[in-house]
Design a protein around this motif. Structure first.
Motif, PDB file in Angstrom:
ATOM      1  N   ILE A  70     -43.753   0.205  47.218  1.00  0.00           N
ATOM      2  CA  ILE A  70     -42.737  -0.071  48.234  1.00  0.00           C
ATOM      3  C   ILE A  70     -41.963  -1.319  47.818  1.00  0.00           C
ATOM      4  O   ILE A  70     -42.387  -2.463  48.057  1.00  0.00           O
ATOM      5  CB  ILE A  70     -43.368  -0.238  49.632  1.00  0.00           C
ATOM      6  N   GLN A  71     -40.834  -1.083  47.181  1.00  0.00           N
ATOM      7  CA  GLN A  71     -39.948  -2.150  46.699  1.00  0.00           C
ATOM      8  C   GLN A  71     -38.533  -1.822  47.166  1.00  0.00           C
ATOM      9  O   GLN A  71     -37.955  -0.811  46.758  1.00  0.00           O
ATOM     10  CB  GLN A  71     -39.984  -2.246  45.171  1.00  0.00           C
ATOM     11  N   GLY A  72     -37.985  -2.664  48.007  1.00  0.00           N
ATOM     12  CA  GLY A  72     -36.656  -2.407  48.539  1.00  0.00           C
ATOM     13  C   GLY A  72     -36.544  -2.910  49.962  1.00  0.00           C
ATOM     14  O   GLY A  72     -37.248  -3.848  50.358  1.00  0.00           O
ATOM     15  N   VAL A  73     -35.689  -2.279  50.754  1.00  0.00           N
ATOM     16  CA  VAL A  73     -35.421  -2.737  52.117  1.00  0.00           C
ATOM     17  C   VAL A  73     -35.499  -1.562  53.087  1.00  0.00           C
ATOM     18  O   VAL A  73     -34.859  -0.518  52.872  1.00  0.00           O
ATOM     19  CB  VAL A  73     -34.035  -3.398  52.230  1.00  0.00           C
ATOM     20  N   TYR A  74     -36.290  -1.746  54.136  1.00  0.00           N
ATOM     21  CA  TYR A  74     -36.301  -0.810  55.255  1.00  0.00           C
ATOM     22  C   TYR A  74     -35.349  -1.353  56.312  1.00  0.00           C
ATOM     23  O   TYR A  74     -35.481  -2.495  56.751  1.00  0.00           O
ATOM     24  CB  TYR A  74     -37.712  -0.666  55.824  1.00  0.00           C
ATOM     25  N   VAL A  75     -34.360  -0.557  56.688  1.00  0.00           N
ATOM     26  CA  VAL A  75     -33.390  -0.963  57.700  1.00  0.00           C
ATOM     27  C   VAL A  75     -33.428   0.025  58.857  1.00  0.00           C
ATOM     28  O   VAL A  75     -33.569   1.235  58.653  1.00  0.00           O
ATOM     29  CB  VAL A  75     -31.958  -1.045  57.124  1.00  0.00           C
ATOM     30  N   ARG A  76     -33.322  -0.516  60.074  1.00  0.00           N
ATOM     31  CA  ARG A  76     -33.328   0.338  61.264  1.00  0.00           C
ATOM     32  C   ARG A  76     -32.266  -0.150  62.236  1.00  0.00           C
ATOM     33  O   ARG A  76     -32.131  -1.357  62.478  1.00  0.00           O
ATOM     34  CB  ARG A  76     -34.688   0.332  61.941  1.00  0.00           C
ATOM     35  N   ASN A  77     -31.524   0.781  62.793  1.00  0.00           N
ATOM     36  CA  ASN A  77     -30.431   0.479  63.711  1.00  0.00           C
ATOM     37  C   ASN A  77     -30.920   0.480  65.150  1.00  0.00           C
ATOM     38  O   ASN A  77     -31.993   1.012  65.454  1.00  0.00           O
ATOM     39  CB  ASN A  77     -29.312   1.518  63.532  1.00  0.00           C
ATOM     40  N   GLY A  78     -30.117  -0.089  66.035  1.00  0.00           N
ATOM     41  CA  GLY A  78     -30.464  -0.083  67.444  1.00  0.00           C
ATOM     42  C   GLY A  78     -29.328  -0.604  68.299  1.00  0.00           C
ATOM     43  O   GLY A  78     -28.363  -1.184  67.804  1.00  0.00           O
ATOM     44  N   ALA A  79     -29.442  -0.383  69.613  1.00  0.00           N
ATOM     45  CA  ALA A  79     -28.433  -0.826  70.580  1.00  0.00           C
ATOM     46  C   ALA A  79     -28.862  -2.170  71.162  1.00  0.00           C
ATOM     47  O   ALA A  79     -29.965  -2.294  71.702  1.00  0.00           O
ATOM     48  CB  ALA A  79     -28.280   0.207  71.687  1.00  0.00           C
ATOM     49  N   ASN A  80     -27.993  -3.165  71.066  1.00  0.00           N
ATOM     50  CA  ASN A  80     -28.355  -4.542  71.418  1.00  0.00           C
ATOM     51  C   ASN A  80     -27.131  -5.236  72.040  1.00  0.00           C
ATOM     52  O   ASN A  80     -26.368  -5.901  71.347  1.00  0.00           O
ATOM     53  CB  ASN A  80     -28.801  -5.285  70.150  1.00  0.00           C
ATOM     54  N   PRO A  81     -26.898  -5.068  73.357  1.00  0.00           N
ATOM     55  CA  PRO A  81     -25.678  -5.602  73.957  1.00  0.00           C
ATOM     56  C   PRO A  81     -25.554  -7.109  73.793  1.00  0.00           C
ATOM     57  O   PRO A  81     -26.485  -7.866  74.080  1.00  0.00           O
ATOM     58  CB  PRO A  81     -25.787  -5.207  75.433  1.00  0.00           C
ATOM     59  N   LEU A  82     -24.389  -7.533  73.313  1.00  0.00           N
ATOM     60  CA  LEU A  82     -24.110  -8.963  73.156  1.00  0.00           C
ATOM     61  C   LEU A  82     -23.956  -9.635  74.501  1.00  0.00           C
ATOM     62  O   LEU A  82     -24.379 -10.777  74.681  1.00  0.00           O
ATOM     63  CB  LEU A  82     -22.837  -9.146  72.324  1.00  0.00           C
ATOM     64  N   HIS A  83     -23.336  -8.949  75.464  1.00  0.00           N
ATOM     65  CA  HIS A  83     -23.013  -9.546  76.756  1.00  0.00           C
ATOM     66  C   HIS A  83     -23.669  -8.786  77.899  1.00  0.00           C
ATOM     67  O   HIS A  83     -23.973  -7.599  77.790  1.00  0.00           O
ATOM     68  CB  HIS A  83     -21.499  -9.538  76.990  1.00  0.00           C
ATOM     69  N   GLU A  84     -23.826  -9.476  79.017  1.00  0.00           N
ATOM     70  CA  GLU A  84     -24.300  -8.832  80.232  1.00  0.00           C
ATOM     71  C   GLU A  84     -23.307  -7.766  80.662  1.00  0.00           C
ATOM     72  O   GLU A  84     -22.108  -8.021  80.738  1.00  0.00           O
ATOM     73  CB  GLU A  84     -24.433  -9.863  81.358  1.00  0.00           C
ATOM     74  N   PRO A  85     -23.766  -6.551  80.945  1.00  0.00           N
ATOM     75  CA  PRO A  85     -22.854  -5.526  81.452  1.00  0.00           C
ATOM     76  C   PRO A  85     -22.261  -5.943  82.794  1.00  0.00           C
ATOM     77  O   PRO A  85     -22.949  -6.531  83.630  1.00  0.00           O
ATOM     78  CB  PRO A  85     -23.754  -4.292  81.611  1.00  0.00           C
ATOM     79  N   VAL A  86     -20.990  -5.665  82.980  1.00  0.00           N
ATOM     80  CA  VAL A  86     -20.345  -5.980  84.257  1.00  0.00           C
ATOM     81  C   VAL A  86     -20.450  -4.807  85.221  1.00  0.00           C
ATOM     82  O   VAL A  86     -20.148  -4.944  86.406  1.00  0.00           O
ATOM     83  CB  VAL A  86     -18.856  -6.362  84.057  1.00  0.00           C
ATOM     84  N   ALA A  87     -20.848  -3.649  84.723  1.00  0.00           N
ATOM     85  CA  ALA A  87     -20.987  -2.469  85.581  1.00  0.00           C
ATOM     86  C   ALA A  87     -22.135  -1.632  85.044  1.00  0.00           C
ATOM     87  O   ALA A  87     -23.169  -2.168  84.639  1.00  0.00           O
ATOM     88  CB  ALA A  87     -19.678  -1.695  85.623  1.00  0.00           C
ATOM     89  N   GLY A  88     -21.945  -0.304  84.988  1.00  0.00           N
ATOM     90  CA  GLY A  88     -22.999   0.562  84.494  1.00  0.00           C
ATOM     91  C   GLY A  88     -23.226   0.386  83.002  1.00  0.00           C
ATOM     92  O   GLY A  88     -22.325   0.008  82.256  1.00  0.00           O
ATOM     93  N   HIS A  89     -24.456   0.665  82.583  1.00  0.00           N
ATOM     94  CA  HIS A  89     -24.788   0.533  81.161  1.00  0.00           C
ATOM     95  C   HIS A  89     -25.900   1.516  80.837  1.00  0.00           C
ATOM     96  O   HIS A  89     -26.949   1.528  81.472  1.00  0.00           O
ATOM     97  CB  HIS A  89     -25.256  -0.895  80.855  1.00  0.00           C
TER      98      HIS A  89
END
Length: 579
Positions: free
Chosen positions: A130-149
């Motif tokens: 195992i030589q290299g990089v494991y990358v994983r994506n995800g949802a990570n809101p920068l700001h507080e939602p002002v309504a539905g999320h």
């Protein structure tokens, strides 16, 4: 030794990127108490947002400091309209599928960026291969939602673990989308959230507000509105972060293991439309296959491919009756398999107060079979598969002796339950769907016996065999939904299930299969998975032998890793030629 008291989710989120904002409970006036389907340990806290005007100075190209007096007045007026809309919305409870205190609670909550940390503690031994990089994506809101999320609405963040000679490092960074750059400069969210906010009349109002801001030059959506939070793929020396509402974004992995966003990626100007989050790379030809769908105008669906060196084919317009949720598709050795299922987009539903994402019970699901090198859709063959909705397709292959295409996917019921609140519990049934090209008929069967049925979502087969017949699939045990308590190694021919469980109050996400020798046993490799302990509030990366499901090594991570979406592995050899 002093006892360790793990921080609460609220305390963890106080270390956000914008510590200058005060912290308060999200919308306590909307709903004083809530039963969270995500089993949050506490009510969610996020940084409160400062108003659109005035703002602190910024040198960004979209800075409010460059607004003229007319734009400033327009910004204030539109902000007043939005404040009135938000005030009105607080009197109407949100469904769980759009309530931020449900959707981004507990370890679904966001984290700040983390610069690369080297020489992480390791229990056991990281396999030398195992030589290299494991990358994983995800949802990570920068700001507080002002309504539905909705959980799918969050800004894209990539988590990276780099392996070098038995040592490991970790970093996580936002993907610098056009949307994120705008909203970071403004200090608040202004781009509509596609799932959480665009419901009913308030959703229409939010769209009109956004268009008005664009008309006055307060935001510029022309360079993309997507979040790039779902898929990751490495192709032609580029790591691409994707969501189906935009072009992909090129993310560069630095020699130290850190992450940098290069920018929105159009394949050197060849791609001028959105691309779904699950393109496919054929392991033998090296070609790249993708779809693009449009929810407003025809053509609603297009297919295209790229040669191994990145040359795009002409678009092939796929004939579908209307805009359809098209999150995934499949390839075989010679064909692409395109699902046209019952979850569709009906924007007029918003006029009647509903969601634009609708389960159309009158529509018959079907799969389109098209030759990979097709230049038009005249040769496409449609095979009906009634009452079938697969959010993900794990693999497909050809069986010429029976004129069949075999599709392996997880069939969801109710089909739209991840988008719209419903009383029925969601089921995700691993299924074998056979499409007979001679008769035009289909059959479907559950792969696992009824006594062993569990929700299986997020995972993969050996990528060296994508589009070819495979024996094993490695899929997340989505129990209790939507958490992942472990993963399953499923024998697709016999239905045998071997489970790997993370342990008491320990949950993870998509398991990644790291193959070893391409010519060896199909299951010769390792499973990599992020795991979070909800008792200690700490995260780690586990490496499990795929053949016997024995834990080989655990990498202790310096910060919390939220539950996320899809990932990939980039070998050290591939990194040497990275763009």
């Amino acid at each position: 030794m002093a006892s360790y008291a793990p921080p609460s989710p609220a305390a963890a989120i106080r270390t956000r990127l914008n510590p200058k904002f005060p912290v308060s409970s999200f919308r306590s006036a909307r709903n004083p108490t809530i039963s969270s389907s995500l089993q949050s340990p506490s009510v969610l806290h996020l940084p409160k947002q400062s108003p659109v005007y005035p703002l602190s100075p910024s040198q960004d190209a979209h800075s409010t400091q460059q607004w003229n007096p007319f734009q400033r007045v327009a910004a204030m007026a539109l902000d007043m309209v939005e404040n009135a809309l938000v005030s009105h919305e607080t009197h109407h409870p949100l469904p769980k599928t759009a309530d931020p205190r449900v959707q981004i609670a507990g370890n679904f909550a966001p984290v700040p960026e983390q610069a690369v940390k080297h020489r992480l503690p390791v229990i056991g031994t990281i396999p030398e291969c195992i030589q290299g990089v494991y990358v994983r994506n995800g949802a990570n809101p920068l700001h507080e939602p002002v309504a539905g999320h909705h959980f799918f609405d969050g800004d894209g963040m990539v988590h990276a673990v780099q392996f070098k000679n038995g040592s490991a490092s970790y970093a996580c960074r936002f993907t610098e989308t056009n949307r994120l750059v705008h909203e970071r400069d403004l200090g608040r969210p202004v781009f509509p959230k596609a799932i959480g906010e665009l419901h009913g009349h308030s959703g229409i109002a939010r769209l009109l507000l956004f268009y008005a801001r664009g008309l006055f030059g307060l935001v510029d959506p022309s360079h993309g509105t997507g979040v790039a939070n779902a898929g990751l793929i490495y192709f032609n020396n580029h790591l691409l972060a994707m969501s189906e509402d935009d072009l992909p974004y090129h993310v560069h992995i630095t020699p130290s293991g850190d992450l940098e966003t290069v920018g929105r990626y159009s394949f050197d100007g060849q791609l001028n439309s959105t691309m779904i989050a699950h393109p496919k790379v054929d392991p033998e030809s090296g070609e790249f296959f993708a779809l693009s769908y449009d929810v407003i105008q025809k053509p609603y669906l297009k297919y295209f491919r790229f040669s191994p060196d990145g040359k795009k084919s002409p678009d092939v317009e796929i004939p579908v009756a209307g805009p359809t949720m098209m999150h995934d598709f499949a390839i075989t050795e010679n064909f692409v398999v395109i699902p046209d299922q019952q979850v569709v987009f009906k924007l007029p539903e918003m006029i009647h107060g509903g969601s634009p994402v609708v389960y159309d019970k009158n529509k018959v699901s079907k799969f389109g079979i098209l030759e990979k090198n097709a230049t038009d859709a005249t040769g496409i063959r449609w095979v009906e598969a009634p009452d079938c909705f697969c959010f993900h397709l794990w693999n497909a292959w050809e069986e010429p002796e029976s004129d069949e295409i075999v599709v392996i996917g997880s069939c969801m019921s109710p089909p739209d339950s991840i988008f719209n609140e419903c009383d029925e519990s969601l089921k995700s049934l691993l299924s074998e769907i056979r499409l007979n090209l001679k008769t035009g008929k289909s059959t479907r069967r559950p792969i696992i016996s009824e006594s062993e049925q569990v929700n299986l979502e997020a995972g993969m087969v050996n990528r060296n065999l994508l589009g070819r017949k495979t024996r094993f699939a490695y899929l997340a045990l989505a129990e209790p939904w939507p958490k992942v308590s472990g993963f399953a190694k499923v024998d697709l021919s016999t239905g045998e299930v071997n489970k790997y469980i993370y342990g008491d109050q320990r949950y993870g996400g998509e398991p990644l299969f790291f193959p070893l020798n391409p010519s060896g046993n199909e299951d010769d490799g390792y499973i990599l998975a992020f795991v979070h302990d909800e008792k200690t509030w700490k995260s780690e990366l586990q490496i499990v032998n795929a053949m016997d499901l024995k834990l080989e090594a655990t990498v202790k991570l310096p910060s919390r890793v939220p539950y996320g979406f899809h990932g990939t592995f980039i070998s050290s050899k591939d990194l040497e030629t990275q763009a």
